[in-house]
Design an enzyme around this catalytic site. Structure first.
Site, short mmCIF file in Angstrom:
data_model
loop_
_atom_site.label_atom_id
_atom_site.label_comp_id
_atom_site.label_asym_id
_atom_site.label_seq_id
_atom_site.Cartn_x
_atom_site.Cartn_y
_atom_site.Cartn_z
N GLY A 68 3.53 25.28 1.80
CA GLY A 68 3.44 23.35 2.53
C GLY A 68 1.74 23.24 2.50
O GLY A 68 0.76 22.45 2.59
N ASP A 289 7.11 26.35 14.97
CA ASP A 289 7.75 27.00 13.96
C ASP A 289 8.72 28.36 14.76
O ASP A 289 8.88 28.61 14.14
CB ASP A 289 6.49 27.56 13.64
CG ASP A 289 5.71 27.36 12.12
OD1 ASP A 289 6.67 25.89 11.40
OD2 ASP A 289 4.78 27.36 11.69
#
Length: 410
Positions: A68, A289
């Site tokens: 990504g 994350d």
């Protein structure tokens, strides 16, 4: 590859963690623009290798698979680099991840980008141009990578770039990381009041930049120490004053009885006799994350939690909130999720022999691995960790997490 995990206890160990993927990928874009920049301790992750290969191309099909960050950074890099003609594509999941905010911003600068299949999503046909405009605005509440993508190429433009951010800025530490790396290599820039200004810089001094090791990867060792009785693990190479937002682990994991000590560039994690709270709450809008790791830690410790600021997790390698809810349930965890929150109820014990699906998401595999200290479990498609941390399972073995191939039964 499906792996069965078990453990009789955590061993004291020293682990050399690969360089930060976030820092490596930013510096690789800068190196492509300023070739006299030398980078050491570059991440050995799949994402970084894919980006390195892509930067050698300026024509034809560029497939970045699940990466990504590479998709966002390369879109800006190719769009504002003259004589480029590429089709930027990726995996099935990548073709479901939105790109319109960045593409719209680039088009305002004059970029020639066409959606080849579905509007707003990859694959993208990009014909590079030299922009004449010097300012752009975009919504700032989806992914900071859109903003960083523009920042990284801004100084190479003839007139630099002013970026105006609309709305609440997500993941501010990652924007600050980008700005700090620009400053480190000699590119000036400012970020004040939702406005980023980066003047032009046609050349930089010859220099070597050392990439700090990855704090997101360190999170799994924080979880292991939290779930252990009295283990110590040392990690290299880390800075006390880090650019990475996930260095907030130092403060967050004190709630789970983990003390962080620095010696030179080594991080020592120690379990303390800390009395655990029954419930914890964290706003992870700057550190999304590590949400999966924290949720799994709470499950293993039998405490409840409420995690907020998670709206970007819906557009990651998988819908991480839904995936977490599904996989935690297999282990006995009851969760309530919204578009940006996760609440986990306290679980007195963890179900045995669960099979954890990973959804092509490296962080699902790694976040659940520390639970081997509490119960035997299987991680399906365990090789997905190579996206960010190829030696993860070898390092898990060295700290006392035993793995063996579930298909072969040995």
């Amino acid at each position: 590859m499906n792996l069965k995990l078990s453990s009789s206890g955590l061993k004291n160990a020293s682990i050399a963690v690969t360089g930060s993927k976030s820092e490596s990928n930013r510096l690789l874009i800068l190196q492509a623009l300023y070739p006299n920049l030398t980078i050491t301790n570059v991440s050995n992750s799949d994402d970084t290798k894919v980006l390195q290969k892509a930067l050698q191309q300026n024509q034809g099909i560029v497939d970045i698979h699940h990466a990504g960050t590479a998709m966002r950074f390369l879109t800006a890099y190719y769009a504002l680099k003259a004589n480029t003609d590429v089709t930027l594509t990726g995996s099935k999941r990548m073709k479901e991840r939105p790109m319109s905010i960045l593409v719209d911003a680039l088009k305002k600068l004059g970029a020639q980008i066409t959606y080849k299949t579905n509007d707003g999503f990859p694959p993208l046909l990009i014909k590079g141009i030299t922009p004449e405009k010097t300012s752009v605005s975009l919504n700032a509440n989806v992914s900071s990578q859109y903003i960083s993508a523009l920042m990284l190429v801004a100084a190479s433009l003839n007139s630099g770039l002013d970026i105006q951010l609309k709305g609440r800025v997500t993941s501010v530490p990652y924007i600050n990381m980008t700005l700090s790396l620009l400053n480190r290599v000699g590119i000036r820039g400012t970020f004040k009041n939702n406005s980023i200004t980066i003047p032009p810089c046609q050349s930089i001094a010859d220099q070597i930049v050392v990439v700090e090791s990855d704090w997101s990867s360190a999170s799994y060792y924080y979880s292991l120490v939290a779930l252990s009785k009295n283990a110590e693990i040392s990690l290299t190479s880390y800075r006390q004053e880090s650019l990475q937002g996930d260095s907030a682990l130092k403060e967050i994991y004190t709630a789970f009885g983990v003390e962080t000590l620095f010696s030179d560039n080594t991080l020592l994690l120690k379990k303390t006799s800390h009395k655990l709270q029954k419930h914890v709450e964290f706003d992870l809008s700057n550190t999304p994350d590590i949400a999966q790791t924290i949720a799994v830690t709470c499950l293993g410790l039998g405490i409840s939690c409420k995690l907020t600021g998670l709206h970007t997790l819906k557009i990651k390698e998988t819908d991480r909130l839904t995936a977490l809810k599904t996989e935690l349930y297999k282990l006995g965890g009851i969760t309530i999720i919204t578009n940006d929150t996760l609440e986990l109820k306290a679980t007195p014990s963890v179900n045995r022999n669960a099979e954890i699906d990973t959804y092509n998401d490296h962080r699902m595999a790694m976040a659940f691995a520390p639970l081997a200290l509490k119960t035997d479990l299987t991680i399906n498609d365990a090789g997905v960790v190579s996206k960010s941390y190829p030696t993860f399972w070898e390092d898990m073995n060295s700290v006392g997490i035993t793995t063996f191939n579930a298909e072969k039964g040995h």
